[in-house]
Each structure stands twice: as structure tokens, then as C-alpha cells.
Design a protein around this motif. Structure first.
Motif, PDB file in Angstrom:
ATOM      1  N   ARG A   1      65.550  25.867   0.565  1.00  0.00           N
ATOM      2  CA  ARG A   1      66.067  26.479   1.802  1.00  0.00           C
ATOM      3  C   ARG A   1      65.358  27.800   2.095  1.00  0.00           C
ATOM      4  N   GLY A   2      65.189  28.630   1.063  1.00  0.00           N
ATOM      5  CA  GLY A   2      64.501  29.896   1.255  1.00  0.00           C
ATOM      6  C   GLY A   2      63.045  29.701   1.648  1.00  0.00           C
ATOM      7  N   GLY A   3      62.374  28.701   1.052  1.00  0.00           N
ATOM      8  CA  GLY A   3      60.985  28.439   1.400  1.00  0.00           C
ATOM      9  C   GLY A   3      60.824  27.981   2.838  1.00  0.00           C
ATOM     10  N   ILE A   4      61.745  27.140   3.293  1.00  0.00           N
ATOM     11  CA  ILE A   4      61.670  26.663   4.681  1.00  0.00           C
ATOM     12  C   ILE A   4      61.952  27.799   5.660  1.00  0.00           C
ATOM     13  N   GLN A   5      62.919  28.653   5.329  1.00  0.00           N
ATOM     14  CA  GLN A   5      63.222  29.776   6.210  1.00  0.00           C
ATOM     15  C   GLN A   5      62.093  30.796   6.253  1.00  0.00           C
ATOM     16  N   ALA A   6      61.236  30.794   5.222  1.00  0.00           N
ATOM     17  CA  ALA A   6      60.116  31.744   5.196  1.00  0.00           C
ATOM     18  C   ALA A   6      58.997  31.356   6.150  1.00  0.00           C
ATOM     19  N   VAL A   7      59.003  30.112   6.627  1.00  0.00           N
ATOM     20  CA  VAL A   7      57.987  29.688   7.598  1.00  0.00           C
ATOM     21  C   VAL A   7      58.234  30.415   8.915  1.00  0.00           C
ATOM     22  N   PRO A   8      57.215  31.045   9.474  1.00  0.00           N
ATOM     23  CA  PRO A   8      57.425  31.819  10.720  1.00  0.00           C
ATOM     24  C   PRO A   8      58.050  30.965  11.828  1.00  0.00           C
ATOM     25  N   LYS A   9      58.893  31.606  12.608  1.00  0.00           N
ATOM     26  CA  LYS A   9      59.587  30.905  13.685  1.00  0.00           C
ATOM     27  C   LYS A   9      58.618  30.331  14.705  1.00  0.00           C
ATOM     28  N   GLY A  10      57.470  30.982  14.851  1.00  0.00           N
ATOM     29  CA  GLY A  10      56.480  30.486  15.799  1.00  0.00           C
ATOM     30  C   GLY A  10      55.944  29.117  15.444  1.00  0.00           C
ATOM     31  N   GLN A  11      55.904  28.797  14.138  1.00  0.00           N
ATOM     32  CA  GLN A  11      55.449  27.474  13.724  1.00  0.00           C
ATOM     33  C   GLN A  11      56.435  26.390  14.162  1.00  0.00           C
ATOM     34  N   TRP A  12      57.728  26.695  14.084  1.00  0.00           N
ATOM     35  CA  TRP A  12      58.741  25.749  14.563  1.00  0.00           C
ATOM     36  C   TRP A  12      58.599  25.528  16.073  1.00  0.00           C
ATOM     37  N   GLU A  13      58.438  26.637  16.787  1.00  0.00           N
ATOM     38  CA  GLU A  13      58.343  26.528  18.242  1.00  0.00           C
ATOM     39  C   GLU A  13      57.078  25.798  18.664  1.00  0.00           C
TER      40      GLU A  13
END
Length: 389
Positions: free
Chosen positions: A278-290
């Protein structure tokens, strides 16, 4: 010449001198402490009428253990043999535990980002509940309240005529161990490597050239069918066959002690791995999700192709620690009478009167396992790091 002497730094004020001197002093202190401990041990052993050595490993053990994957006869075999049997039992728990706890931890960690409310909250409840209950208590629960409460062998539970559960253990189908199985396992490893290579080629072609990836997808499907055929038919599965009531031959028997230890370790360590994921996934920048959403990727593809590969760089280092904790926590199997290396070693030094030598063997065993896990995971960590140009 005089000018050089005037500007020279006195030795006691030279930072470089003190760096070297302090390191030499630290090494000298460590050597002195080790020498003192070694001297005290040798003196105490002489007073007890013994000498330090491992010759006792060739002496007959004369005690039985609950289970062993390698042949062991208490009336014939030595302490070295029974310690080897305990080591094999420990490795069995660690290998199975690492595989299963990775699956559980990854699934729960990813589920914490699910759009399904029940799945998301359920993963959170699992993590908070399991992480805050001592592991030893959980092992006792699985052993005393679950596996020991299975019915008697004559009243055993049956699942589809393939799996049988009783207080003697869990009996299930298992491939017959022979050279044919080794060959087909080698073929499966080759297929797995080929699958990984083709999958990377397909991803690169889709990202860089905009190809559909259909030819590679067909090849992957063919290899999946071949792997399924090998596993279901070529492995030569043996079903448990019941002779006398409750007595089975063939297949695989998992004792209650082994099952309880693996189950407890998997669910306990899996909760910590879920938090790591969970912590590793949350560390991915929000811009990558968008950016992934802007490309029209569905949530599953977005997680698999964009988010999770980047999260691995954050996940792997703490994941290594959890694998090492699992290996060390396997020693708690002694509390539920599982014949792992610590349990066997405990009986060995009580009978042989060689606690120092046996403790050294145990320490080196766990040190070697953790170093092997660390080296393997460090290599994997280098593979997933982003290579900068």
C-alpha cells in the motif's frame, strides 16, 4: 621550508588521523571482546570436562522427531542427520511461506485501493487485526482452535474425493517424485522465462510502436495451454488412497503442526506486506495515475502497466525485511511442536551437553538463510530500478 612547517596541522588536530585512529581503536576493542569471550568459554568447557568441537555430530541421536522430509531413524542416525532434517523442515516452511505470504500481501495491499467498499474495508480490518495480535498467540489459535479440532481419522472431512482432513493432518494429491517430474519442472521454468521475455516484448511494442500485440498474445496463450497440460497430466498426480479407516497412502500429507505454522506465518507476515504494498503504491506520483487515466486505461491495466512497476522500487527493500522476519519467526514452530531447526537443536544440546556448538550452528543457519534472502532480493531490486540515461 619554515613556511610549510608553520602551516602544517598538528597530529592531534588532524581530522584524517582521528578517522583512522578511531577505526583502529574500534577494531581493537571488538577483537579484545571476542578474545575475552572465547577465553571464558574455553575455561568453562575445561572445567566441565569437555572441549570445544563438533565431533558430537557423528554420535547417535536416539530421539525421534515428528516429521522429516529426508529419511531419519532415531536408532541409527546421528545428531548431524537430525539437525539436517530440522533444517530441511525449516526451509520447507520458509519457501512455502514466502510464496504464499507474497500472494496474500500483494492481494490485500492492492485491494486497499479497490473501488469496492466491502473489499477495501475488509482489507483494512484484516491488516489492523492481524498486525496487532502477537504471532505466538496466532500460532496457538491456528494449532489449538483449528487444525487440532479436525475430526478423528475415521470421521475425516472429504473435499471432492481429493482432499481429506482429520486431526492427523491434511491429505491431498501430489505429483509422484521421479526424474520425469524433474524434467517437466525444468520445462515449466523454461516456459516461465519465455513468457516473461515475450510479455516484455509485447509491452514494448505496444508502448513504442503502437502495435496491437496480438501475435505475442497468441504465443502467450499457447504457452499457457502447454503449461496447464504439463501440470494436469504430465506431472502424474497421486491421489491419497485410504487403506484402513483414516489411514492414507500416496499423495501429500501436511501435518497439523506444519499447517498451523505456515498458516500463522502467512497471515501474520501478509498483513505487514500488505502495508508495504500500500505504501509503495501511494508513493507513485499522482500525475502517473492521471496520465494513465488520460490514456483511457482501465483500473486493472493502469495498476499492472503503470503504477505497480513504479511502486516496486519502493516495495522491494521493506519486502526483503519481511521475508527475513518470516525466516526468523519460523523458529516459533517449537511452541507448537513442529520439528524445525531450533526445536531439534534444543533437544540436541540438552542430550549432548554441547550448548555452545549447537547455538553456533543455529546462529549460522539463520544468518545464512537471511543473507541468501538479502542477496537474492538485492539482485531483484537492481533489476526493477529505473536506468537513467
Amino acid at each position: 621550508m619554515n613556511s610549510a612547517n608553520e602551516h602544517s596541522i598538528p597530529l592531534w588536530r588532524d581530522e584524517r588521523f582521528w578517522r583512522i585512529a578511531l577505526q583502529i581503536l574500534a577494531i581493537a576493542i571488538v577483537i579484545a571482546v571476542i578474545s575475552l569471550l572465547t577465553y571464558n568459554v574455553s575455561v568453562n568447557l575445561r572445567r566441565a570436562g569437555t572441549e570445544f568441537g563438533f565431533n558430537f555430530l557423528g554420535t547417535q541421536a536416539s530421539f525421534a522427531i515428528g516429521e522429516s522430509l529426508i529419511p531419519y531413524d532415531a536408532a541409527k542416525d546421528s545428531y548431524g542427520r537430525v539437525l539436517l532434517a530440522g533444517l530441511v523442515n525449516t526451509l520447507r516452511v520458509v519457501i512455502v511461506g514466502v510464496i504464499l505470504t507474497t500472494i496474500v500481501g500483494m492481494a490485500v495491499g492492492i485491494a486497499s485501493f479497490s473501488n469496492n467498499w466491502l473489499l477495501r474495508k475488509g482489507s483494512q480490518v484484516y491488516v489492523e487485526l492481524v498486525r496487532n495480535v502477537p504471532l505466538l498467540l496466532q500460532l496457538f489459535f491456528w494449532y489449538r482452535a483449528v487444525f487440532s479440532k479436525f475430526p478423528r481419522p475415521t470421521e475425516r472431512l472429504e473435499v471432492m474425493g481429493l482432499v481429506f482432513l482429520s486431526n492427523r493432518g491434511v491429505f491431498m494429491p501430489w505429483p509422484k517424485l521421479n526424474w520425469s517430474l524433474a524434467f517437466w519442472c525444468t520445462v515449466l521454468v523454461g516456459l516461465a522465462i519465455a513468457t516473461f521475455v515475450i510479455w516484455k516484448m509485447r509491452t514494448r511494442a505496444m508502448v513504442e510502436s503502437g502495435d496491437s500485440g496480438q501475435p505475442q498474445l497468441i504465443a502467450l496463450g499457447v504457452m499457457a495451454i502447454a503449461a496447464l497440460f504439463i501440470i494436469t497430466i504430465a506431472f502424474g498426480w497421486e491421489r491419497p488412497i485410504e487403506g484402513n479407516p483414516g489411514v492414507f497412502s500416496g499423495g501429500l500429507r501436511l501435518t497439523g503442526e506444519f499447517s498451523a505454522l505456515v498458516t500463522g506465518l502467512v497471515f501474520y507476515t501478509g498483513a505487514f506486506i500488505a502495508e508495504v504494498v500500500r505504501g509503495g503504491i501511494q508513493a507513485v506520483p499522482k500525475g502517473q495515475w492521471e496520465a494513465a487515466r488520460a490514456l483511457g486505461l482501465k483500473s486493472g491495466l493502469m495498476m499492472r502497466l503503470v503504477v505497480f512497476p513504479q511502486a516496486l522500487r519502493v516495495i522491494i527493500p521493506p519486502l526483503t525485511n519481511q521475508y527475513m522476519n518470516l525466516a526468523k519467526n519460523s523458529s516459533l514452530g517449537a511452541a507448537i511442536a513442529y520439528a524445525e531447526i531450533y526445536n531439534v537443536a534444543n533437544t540436541t544440546y540438552n542430550q549432548s551437553g554441547r550448548p555452545v556448538e549447537v547455538m553456533l550452528i543455529i546462529m549460522l543457519t539463520y544468518l545464512s538463510m537471511n543473507l541468501l534472502i538479502s542477496v537474492t532480493m538485492n539482485q531483484f531490486n537492481r533489476m526493477v530500478q529505473v536506468q537513467e540515461r
